[in-house]
Each structure stands twice: as structure tokens, then as C-alpha cells.
Design a protein around this motif. Structure first.
Motif, PDB file in Angstrom:
ATOM      1  N   ASP A 125      -0.498  15.578  11.233  1.00 38.49           N
ATOM      2  CA  ASP A 125      -0.913  16.724  11.379  1.00 38.49           C
ATOM      3  C   ASP A 125      -0.154  17.637  12.133  1.00 38.49           C
ATOM      4  N   MET A 126       1.467  17.597  11.878  1.00 37.83           N
ATOM      5  CA  MET A 126       3.074  17.572  13.031  1.00 37.83           C
ATOM      6  C   MET A 126       3.849  18.539  11.635  1.00 37.83           C
ATOM      7  N   ILE A 127       3.341  17.384  10.519  1.00 36.04           N
ATOM      8  CA  ILE A 127       4.613  18.457   9.427  1.00 36.04           C
ATOM      9  C   ILE A 127       3.298  18.100   7.876  1.00 36.04           C
ATOM     10  N   PRO A 128       3.678  19.349   6.732  1.00 38.28           N
ATOM     11  CA  PRO A 128       3.280  20.147   5.873  1.00 38.28           C
ATOM     12  C   PRO A 128       2.944  18.765   4.800  1.00 38.28           C
ATOM     13  N   VAL A 129       3.030  17.901   5.420  1.00 36.32           N
ATOM     14  CA  VAL A 129       2.347  16.454   3.641  1.00 36.32           C
ATOM     15  C   VAL A 129       1.089  16.938   3.532  1.00 36.32           C
ATOM     16  N   ASN A 130      -0.260  16.959   4.603  1.00 37.24           N
ATOM     17  CA  ASN A 130      -1.166  17.095   4.192  1.00 37.24           C
ATOM     18  C   ASN A 130      -2.005  18.419   4.904  1.00 37.24           C
TER      19      ASN A 130
ATOM     20  N   ILE B  96      -8.349   0.935  -9.846  1.00 34.68           N
ATOM     21  CA  ILE B  96      -8.489   1.869  -8.588  1.00 34.68           C
ATOM     22  C   ILE B  96      -8.295   2.904  -9.441  1.00 34.68           C
ATOM     23  N   GLN B  97      -9.201   3.805  -8.647  1.00 37.18           N
ATOM     24  CA  GLN B  97      -9.157   5.022  -9.049  1.00 37.18           C
ATOM     25  C   GLN B  97      -8.926   5.372  -7.487  1.00 37.18           C
ATOM     26  N   VAL B  98      -7.760   6.555  -7.115  1.00 38.92           N
ATOM     27  CA  VAL B  98      -8.300   7.103  -6.124  1.00 38.92           C
ATOM     28  C   VAL B  98      -8.178   8.548  -6.659  1.00 38.92           C
ATOM     29  N   ILE B  99      -9.003   9.178  -5.996  1.00 39.30           N
ATOM     30  CA  ILE B  99      -9.565  10.580  -5.622  1.00 39.30           C
ATOM     31  C   ILE B  99      -8.887  10.875  -4.645  1.00 39.30           C
ATOM     32  N   ASN B 100      -8.579  12.450  -5.003  1.00 39.27           N
ATOM     33  CA  ASN B 100      -7.960  13.597  -3.631  1.00 39.27           C
ATOM     34  C   ASN B 100      -8.928  13.908  -3.430  1.00 39.27           C
ATOM     35  N   THR B 101      -9.842  13.903  -2.708  1.00 38.64           N
ATOM     36  CA  THR B 101     -11.012  14.966  -2.728  1.00 38.64           C
ATOM     37  C   THR B 101     -11.289  16.044  -2.575  1.00 38.64           C
ATOM     38  N   HIS B 102     -10.007  16.523  -1.144  1.00 39.54           N
ATOM     39  CA  HIS B 102      -9.767  18.155  -0.782  1.00 39.54           C
ATOM     40  C   HIS B 102      -8.501  18.279  -1.737  1.00 39.54           C
ATOM     41  N   GLY B 103      -8.322  17.863  -2.107  1.00 41.30           N
ATOM     42  CA  GLY B 103      -7.441  18.033  -2.715  1.00 41.30           C
ATOM     43  C   GLY B 103      -5.179  17.919  -1.758  1.00 41.30           C
ATOM     44  N   LYS B 104      -5.488  18.146  -1.186  1.00 43.24           N
ATOM     45  CA  LYS B 104      -3.879  18.375  -0.385  1.00 43.24           C
ATOM     46  C   LYS B 104      -4.186  16.809   0.579  1.00 43.24           C
TER      47      LYS B 104
ATOM     48  N   LEU C 288       0.467   8.312  -2.283  1.00 45.02           N
ATOM     49  CA  LEU C 288      -0.547   8.837  -3.181  1.00 45.02           C
ATOM     50  C   LEU C 288      -0.838  10.627  -3.313  1.00 45.02           C
ATOM     51  N   PHE C 289      -0.056  11.375  -3.839  1.00 46.25           N
ATOM     52  CA  PHE C 289      -0.197  12.158  -3.734  1.00 46.25           C
ATOM     53  C   PHE C 289       0.124  13.522  -2.239  1.00 46.25           C
ATOM     54  N   MET C 290       2.009  12.656  -2.025  1.00 43.33           N
ATOM     55  CA  MET C 290       2.256  12.571  -0.723  1.00 43.33           C
ATOM     56  C   MET C 290       4.178  13.856  -1.912  1.00 43.33           C
ATOM     57  N   ASN C 291       4.306  14.759  -1.146  1.00 42.85           N
ATOM     58  CA  ASN C 291       5.216  15.805  -1.844  1.00 42.85           C
ATOM     59  C   ASN C 291       6.806  15.820  -1.331  1.00 42.85           C
ATOM     60  N   VAL C 292       7.044  14.885  -1.701  1.00 43.31           N
ATOM     61  CA  VAL C 292       8.881  14.978  -0.969  1.00 43.31           C
ATOM     62  C   VAL C 292       9.954  15.465  -2.415  1.00 43.31           C
ATOM     63  N   PRO C 293       9.909  16.651  -2.531  1.00 44.12           N
ATOM     64  CA  PRO C 293      10.892  17.244  -3.015  1.00 44.12           C
ATOM     65  C   PRO C 293      12.581  16.536  -2.304  1.00 44.12           C
ATOM     66  N   VAL C 294      13.138  16.357  -3.701  1.00 49.56           N
ATOM     67  CA  VAL C 294      14.793  15.716  -3.978  1.00 49.56           C
ATOM     68  C   VAL C 294      15.751  17.041  -4.363  1.00 49.56           C
ATOM     69  N   ASP C 295      16.414  17.703  -3.327  1.00 52.13           N
ATOM     70  CA  ASP C 295      17.348  18.725  -3.950  1.00 52.13           C
ATOM     71  C   ASP C 295      17.942  18.380  -5.038  1.00 52.13           C
TER      72      ASP C 295
ATOM     73  N   GLY D 232     -10.554  17.013  -6.256  1.00 52.00           N
ATOM     74  CA  GLY D 232     -11.303  15.952  -6.845  1.00 52.00           C
ATOM     75  C   GLY D 232     -10.095  15.473  -8.520  1.00 52.00           C
ATOM     76  N   GLN D 233      -8.963  15.661  -8.309  1.00 48.00           N
ATOM     77  CA  GLN D 233      -7.757  15.113  -9.375  1.00 48.00           C
ATOM     78  C   GLN D 233      -7.607  13.954  -8.488  1.00 48.00           C
ATOM     79  N   HIS D 234      -7.093  12.329  -9.343  1.00 44.55           N
ATOM     80  CA  HIS D 234      -7.268  11.475  -9.101  1.00 44.55           C
ATOM     81  C   HIS D 234      -5.773  10.422  -9.945  1.00 44.55           C
ATOM     82  N   ILE D 235      -5.727   9.459  -9.586  1.00 51.53           N
ATOM     83  CA  ILE D 235      -4.484   8.256  -9.815  1.00 51.53           C
ATOM     84  C   ILE D 235      -5.684   7.275 -10.569  1.00 51.53           C
ATOM     85  N   SER D 236      -5.148   6.093 -11.331  1.00 55.54           N
ATOM     86  CA  SER D 236      -5.669   5.166 -11.306  1.00 55.54           C
ATOM     87  C   SER D 236      -4.909   4.091 -11.939  1.00 55.54           C
ATOM     88  N   LEU D 237      -5.226   3.223 -11.071  1.00 57.37           N
ATOM     89  CA  LEU D 237      -4.020   1.612 -11.235  1.00 57.37           C
ATOM     90  C   LEU D 237      -4.947   0.871 -11.453  1.00 57.37           C
ATOM     91  N   ARG D 238      -4.106  -0.151 -12.640  1.00 52.42           N
ATOM     92  CA  ARG D 238      -4.574  -1.825 -12.820  1.00 52.42           C
ATOM     93  C   ARG D 238      -4.129  -2.311 -12.638  1.00 52.42           C
TER      94      ARG D 238
END
Length: 204
Positions: free
Chosen positions: A187-192, A31-39, A144-151, A166-172
């Protein structure tokens, strides 16, 4: 709510912005998951096709991998500690999340939303219903693609994804499974990056 049990091999399938989709995947397929627009964050679940009560578990995968974020070569496991998905390719910077629960009606109420707000928990349930299935619960997703930094002091933060268009991740698939995706409507916090968009996937 979209559903595509009849996806053709290598067909690129839309995950509509703010919506969910489910599909059957045979063992050994990728399964290839594509972040079409990047964010765009894509909440991802996988269920045993023969017994939906068995599903990909972030808690059990943490114990199996001793990692917060799976990398290429790592195998995620189910709530019965069996392999279900293996990361075989990742063209993104490798920033994904396994800690944060799927957004739901209660989350948006806490954030101050008025009235209905699309959410990943509902997207999961509706995508499975379109296949004639009922979610046994709302498992914690692989975000996938979510950015949750841990201090260093253990504090978490929500930041925009680091992936590019266009970047992607592939899962078997390590068993016959049902994959479910939700193009997160947050759309209320900046995860997207504050602007939910479409994503795509393909089964190859």
C-alpha cells in the motif's frame, strides 16, 4: 493465517486482503484465480506436493518460454525444468508480472514503513506452515494481475493493475502440487491501486 486442505470442487475460496492461503491441488485440476475487486495483485507460488524443494520458477520459465509474461497455452516450469502450471484461460487484459520479488520486511523498511508491515514473503511461510510445511526458500512469485511495464530502454515501473472486477485467470496443474496465494498487502506504491483488497480462487 487461513489454510484449506479440504477445499471442495468448484468452491469459491477467499484470499483475505493482506493475507495468504495454501491448498493441495491434484494433477489435471484447474485453479481459477479471481480478481474480485479488479485491482488486487495475487502473488502465486506452486510446489511439488511430493517434494517441496521443487517449485515453480520464474527464472526457469523465462528460459522455457522466452517470454516475460505467460499467455494462454504457455506452461510454467519448476526449478528442475518440469511442467507445473499451464495457463488455459485469461479473461483479463493479460498483464501479469514475473520479474518482481515478493514484498518482505526489508522492502517495507526501505520504503519507510515503521514497525511491522504485512508482506507476501511472510504470507507464503505462514500459509505453508498451516499445512505443516516449511518453505525451502522464498521463490520469485508469479505476480498475477501485477502491472510492471518495461520501457524500450529497459526501465521498469510500478502501475495499477489493468484487470477489472470479476476477471480471472485459470491454471491447470501439471503435477500434484501445493498452490499458495498472497493477496499482496503493498500500500506504499500503486501496484494494488494503493488499496489492498480480497481476492478469490476455486479449484475445478
Amino acid at each position: 493465517m487461513n489454510q484449506r486442505p479440504d477445499i471442495r470442487q468448484s468452491e469459491t475460496v477467499l484470499i483475505p486482503a493482506r493475507r495468504g492461503i495454501a491448498a493441495h491441488v491434484a494433477r489435471g485440476r484447474t485453479i481459477q484465480v479471481i480478481n474480485t475487486h479488479g485491482k488486487q495483485v495475487v502473488d502465486t507460488w506452486a510446489f511439488n506436493a511430493d517434494d517441496i524443494a521443487e517449485f515453480m520458477s520464474m527464472e526457469h520459465s523465462h528460459a522455457a518460454l522466452l517470454k516475460l509474461v505467460p499467455k494462454v497455452g504457455d506452461t510454467l516450469v519448476t526449478n528442475r525444468r518440469r511442467p507445473i502450471l499451464t495457463v488455459i484461460e485469461d479473461t483479463t487484459p493479460g498483464i501479469h508480472d514475473t520479474l518482481i520479488a515478493a514484498c518482505d520486511v526489508h522492502r517495507y523498511q526501505q520504503l519507510g514503513a515503521e514497525g511491522h508491515h504485512d508482506n507476501c514473503a511472510d504470507n507464503l511461510c505462514l500459509a505453508l506452515q498451516a499445512l505443516g510445511l516449511t518453505a525451502p526458500e522464498i521463490p520469485s512469485p508469479l505476480n498475477l494481475f501485477m502491472n510492471v511495464p518495461v520501457d524500450p530502454d529497459g526501465r521498469l515501473a510500478f502501475a495499477p493493475p489493468t484487470s477489472e472486477p470479476g476477471q480471472h485467470i485459470s491454471l491447470r496443474a501439471e503435477m500434484d502440487l501445493i498452490i499458495v496465494f498472497s493477496a499482496c498487502p503493498q500500500d506504499m506504491i500503486p501496484v494494488n491501486d494503493m488499496q489492498p483488497t480480497d481476492a478469490h480462487f476455486a479449484i475445478v
